[in-house]
Design an enzyme around this catalytic site. Structure first.
Site, PDB file in Angstrom:
ATOM      1  N   GLN A 175     -13.317 -50.878  31.832  1.00 32.34           N
ATOM      2  CA  GLN A 175     -12.960 -51.937  32.773  1.00 32.34           C
ATOM      3  C   GLN A 175     -11.841 -51.476  33.700  1.00 32.34           C
ATOM      4  O   GLN A 175     -10.906 -50.794  33.284  1.00 32.34           O
ATOM      5  CB  GLN A 175     -12.572 -53.210  32.034  1.00 32.34           C
ATOM      6  CG  GLN A 175     -11.450 -53.097  31.027  1.00 32.34           C
ATOM      7  CD  GLN A 175     -11.177 -54.409  30.313  1.00 32.34           C
ATOM      8  OE1 GLN A 175     -11.637 -55.475  30.720  1.00 32.34           O
ATOM      9  NE2 GLN A 175     -10.430 -54.336  29.228  1.00 32.34           N
ATOM     10  N   HIS A 197     -16.637 -53.286  35.402  1.00 29.87           N
ATOM     11  CA  HIS A 197     -16.052 -54.605  35.138  1.00 29.87           C
ATOM     12  C   HIS A 197     -15.640 -55.257  36.448  1.00 29.87           C
ATOM     13  O   HIS A 197     -16.167 -56.279  36.840  1.00 29.87           O
ATOM     14  CB  HIS A 197     -14.876 -54.526  34.158  1.00 29.87           C
ATOM     15  CG  HIS A 197     -14.303 -55.865  33.787  1.00 29.87           C
ATOM     16  ND1 HIS A 197     -13.288 -56.469  34.507  1.00 29.87           N
ATOM     17  CD2 HIS A 197     -14.584 -56.712  32.777  1.00 29.87           C
ATOM     18  CE1 HIS A 197     -12.976 -57.630  33.967  1.00 29.87           C
ATOM     19  NE2 HIS A 197     -13.755 -57.801  32.902  1.00 29.87           N
ATOM     20  N   ASP A 239     -17.923 -58.403  35.829  1.00 30.68           N
ATOM     21  CA  ASP A 239     -17.495 -59.699  35.306  1.00 30.68           C
ATOM     22  C   ASP A 239     -16.992 -60.530  36.480  1.00 30.68           C
ATOM     23  O   ASP A 239     -16.011 -60.163  37.141  1.00 30.68           O
ATOM     24  CB  ASP A 239     -16.386 -59.509  34.268  1.00 30.68           C
ATOM     25  CG  ASP A 239     -16.095 -60.777  33.481  1.00 30.68           C
ATOM     26  OD1 ASP A 239     -16.499 -61.865  33.926  1.00 30.68           O
ATOM     27  OD2 ASP A 239     -15.449 -60.681  32.419  1.00 30.68           O
ATOM     28  N   GLU A 274     -21.688 -60.573  34.172  1.00 29.53           N
ATOM     29  CA  GLU A 274     -21.038 -61.319  33.099  1.00 29.53           C
ATOM     30  C   GLU A 274     -20.398 -62.590  33.646  1.00 29.53           C
ATOM     31  O   GLU A 274     -19.736 -62.570  34.679  1.00 29.53           O
ATOM     32  CB  GLU A 274     -19.972 -60.442  32.429  1.00 29.53           C
ATOM     33  CG  GLU A 274     -19.298 -61.104  31.243  1.00 29.53           C
ATOM     34  CD  GLU A 274     -18.369 -60.157  30.498  1.00 29.53           C
ATOM     35  OE1 GLU A 274     -17.549 -60.661  29.713  1.00 29.53           O
ATOM     36  OE2 GLU A 274     -18.459 -58.930  30.703  1.00 29.53           O
ATOM     37  N   ASP A 308     -20.026 -64.799  28.077  1.00 32.69           N
ATOM     38  CA  ASP A 308     -18.706 -64.589  27.493  1.00 32.69           C
ATOM     39  C   ASP A 308     -18.089 -65.954  27.219  1.00 32.69           C
ATOM     40  O   ASP A 308     -18.086 -66.443  26.098  1.00 32.69           O
ATOM     41  CB  ASP A 308     -17.843 -63.752  28.439  1.00 32.69           C
ATOM     42  CG  ASP A 308     -16.439 -63.504  27.898  1.00 32.69           C
ATOM     43  OD1 ASP A 308     -16.171 -63.880  26.741  1.00 32.69           O
ATOM     44  OD2 ASP A 308     -15.610 -62.918  28.616  1.00 32.69           O
ATOM     45  N   GLN A 330     -21.472 -61.009  24.920  1.00 36.12           N
ATOM     46  CA  GLN A 330     -20.228 -60.307  24.612  1.00 36.12           C
ATOM     47  C   GLN A 330     -19.642 -60.897  23.336  1.00 36.12           C
ATOM     48  O   GLN A 330     -19.318 -62.084  23.277  1.00 36.12           O
ATOM     49  CB  GLN A 330     -19.145 -60.382  25.690  1.00 36.12           C
ATOM     50  CG  GLN A 330     -17.964 -59.528  25.231  1.00 36.12           C
ATOM     51  CD  GLN A 330     -16.698 -59.583  26.053  1.00 36.12           C
ATOM     52  OE1 GLN A 330     -15.669 -59.090  25.599  1.00 36.12           O
ATOM     53  NE2 GLN A 330     -16.747 -60.133  27.229  1.00 36.12           N
ATOM     54  N   LYS A 332     -16.640 -60.988  21.721  1.00 36.89           N
ATOM     55  CA  LYS A 332     -15.234 -60.705  22.049  1.00 36.89           C
ATOM     56  C   LYS A 332     -14.438 -60.800  20.755  1.00 36.89           C
ATOM     57  O   LYS A 332     -14.075 -61.883  20.312  1.00 36.89           O
ATOM     58  CB  LYS A 332     -14.729 -61.667  23.109  1.00 36.89           C
ATOM     59  CG  LYS A 332     -13.348 -61.325  23.609  1.00 36.89           C
ATOM     60  CD  LYS A 332     -12.994 -62.102  24.870  1.00 36.89           C
ATOM     61  CE  LYS A 332     -13.571 -61.420  26.093  1.00 36.89           C
ATOM     62  NZ  LYS A 332     -13.084 -62.041  27.357  1.00 36.89           N
TER      63      LYS A 332
END
Length: 427
Positions: A175, A197, A239, A274, A308, A330, A332
């Site tokens: 990222q 990212h 993202d 994302e 996410d 994702q 996380k």
């Protein structure tokens, strides 16, 4: 093998995360930059400023044989947003750890990882423990089990979940943070599997009708061919923090149309988007993401939706996977809690034909990142995050080197076992 060790004492060590905790609500509302900090008042409960240095709390388990194993507790960058736990407070977490968790740990048999997690993470006052506690303590418990078994953390996970010992690495995703162009170049020069990212977390970065973002996507694809090694062809993963929905409209058809146009902009590339929108609740997210996925699948594009926000816990991961409400989930890890549940999350995704991205946050530590690598390799996740931090080089080094060492160990053991079996067969 040693006798089953128990935990005879606990050490706590306050520490630092590798980036900052950011108030997503204030940033989304247009908080201005002043150098590295943001100006204005915080909007999310628990934040004293919009950007706060991330903190961690290390927990060391002193085993009966005097070995000390560690895990790190912390929160994620955008704590308190998207259904997540509040921002991490060292004093609060330490007090709960001392009063509730340590008494459960003392005397525990750590030879059984899953059993120890079940005992230690039982509900307290009819509520689950803070997920940061589960995350850090489970890392330490996994290391204790690995020390007892004289194996890697990955082999403990394989044993506990009845998985074959793997021999393949997991693709690494880096990222960029706000230094997008510079860090994209770093990623390409290091031939990262998945990038960049992009941190598209404001209207300024997304642009009117998304044009600024579309230009960035096209630039990243072009840059991979300009400076990448011959044949280098990464997955492009962005993202957007809900900004497609905020700017284009909160309708599944409009969102799918925009994502499909993005895929057309970069033909031949697998494109991950994302968090295209945040619909405000898990139920709404589940319903609308399933529509977006179905619309994209009917088009046959190379675009994939990654969920996410609103998909944090193992139960929520299971809901999204079974409903096909994302192409990838994702996982996380600090938001999931126990790393045992992160392993379960990957397996649930695979059982349902949904991609498993074992992620986390830039706010993590080297210790939690190395534990995550073992989970990713053991479960053969589809990709894993290069973490911690936003500097690119550090995360790639920590995660990449840990994976290289792990795969080398597993391959060595496999070759030794094959050699021994061959000798036994010829005896």
């Amino acid at each position: 093998m040693k006798n089953s060790p128990t935990i005879r004492d606990i050490i706590l060590a306050p520490g630092n995360g590798s980036f900052f905790y950011d108030d997503q609500t204030a940033i989304r509302a247009g908080a201005a930059h002043d150098g590295f900090r943001y100006l204005g008042a915080a909007r999310t409960p628990g934040f004293t400023t919009i950007r706060m240095p991330s903190r961690s709390l290390g927990i060391g388990l002193v085993l009966s044989d005097d070995v000390i194993v560690w895990g790190d507790m912390m929160g994620v960058q955008y704590s308190g947003a998207g259904g997540r736990d509040p921002v991490f407070q060292v004093d609060t977490i330490e007090a709960l750890t001392r009063s509730v968790v340590i008494p459960r740990l003392l005397g525990a048999d750590v030879s059984n990882f899953l059993g120890a997690c079940e005992r230690v993470f039982a509900y307290h006052e009819d509520k689950r423990l803070p997920l940061a506690i589960e995350y850090g303590v489970s890392q330490a418990l996994l290391r204790a089990a690995a020390d007892h078994a004289r194996t890697t953390l990955a082999e403990v996970i394989c044993s506990e979940f009845y998985l074959p010992v793997p021999d393949k690495p997991v693709p690494i995703y880096a990222q960029s943070g706000d230094s997008r162009e510079l860090n994209v170049d770093k990623m390409i020069l290091k031939s990262v599997d998945v990038l960049p990212h992009g941190l598209i977390n404001s209207r300024e970065k997304f642009g009117v009708s998304g044009e600024k973002f579309r230009d960035f996507v096209k630039w990243v694809a072009k840059r991979t061919t300009e400076i990448g090694e011959p044949g280098y062809h990464p997955v492009l993963h962005f993202d957007v923090y809900g900004w497609i929905g905020l700017e284009i409209g909160m309708e599944a058809q409009k969102i799918a149309d925009f994502i499909a146009r993005l895929a057309d902009d970069v033909p031949g590339y697998r494109l991950h988007i994302e968090c295209p929108a945040d619909f405000g609740s898990t139920e709404a997210q589940l319903e609308e993401y399933a529509k977006i996925v179905a619309l994209l699948d009917r088009r046959g594009t190379e675009a994939r939706v990654v969920v996410d926000e609103r998909c944090n816990t193992l139960d929520e991961i299971r809901l999204f996977a079974r409903s096909k409400a994302a192409h990838l989930v994702q996982i996380k890890m600090p938001d999931v809690g126990s790393i045992a549940d992160s392993a379960r999350g990957v397996l649930v995704c695979k059982e349902n034909g949904v991609g498993a991205y074992l992620g986390g946050s830039c706010t993590e530590t080297d210790l939690s990142a190395r534990a995550a690598v073992n989970i990713a390799v053991a479960t053969q996740a589809d990709m894993m995050l290069a973490k911690p931090g936003m500097g690119v080089d550090e995360g790639i080094s920590i995660v990449g080197n840990e994976q290289s060492r792990l795969i080398s160990i597993l391959n060595y053991r496999n070759s030794q076992n094959s050699l021994q079996n061959g000798r036994a067969a010829s005896a």
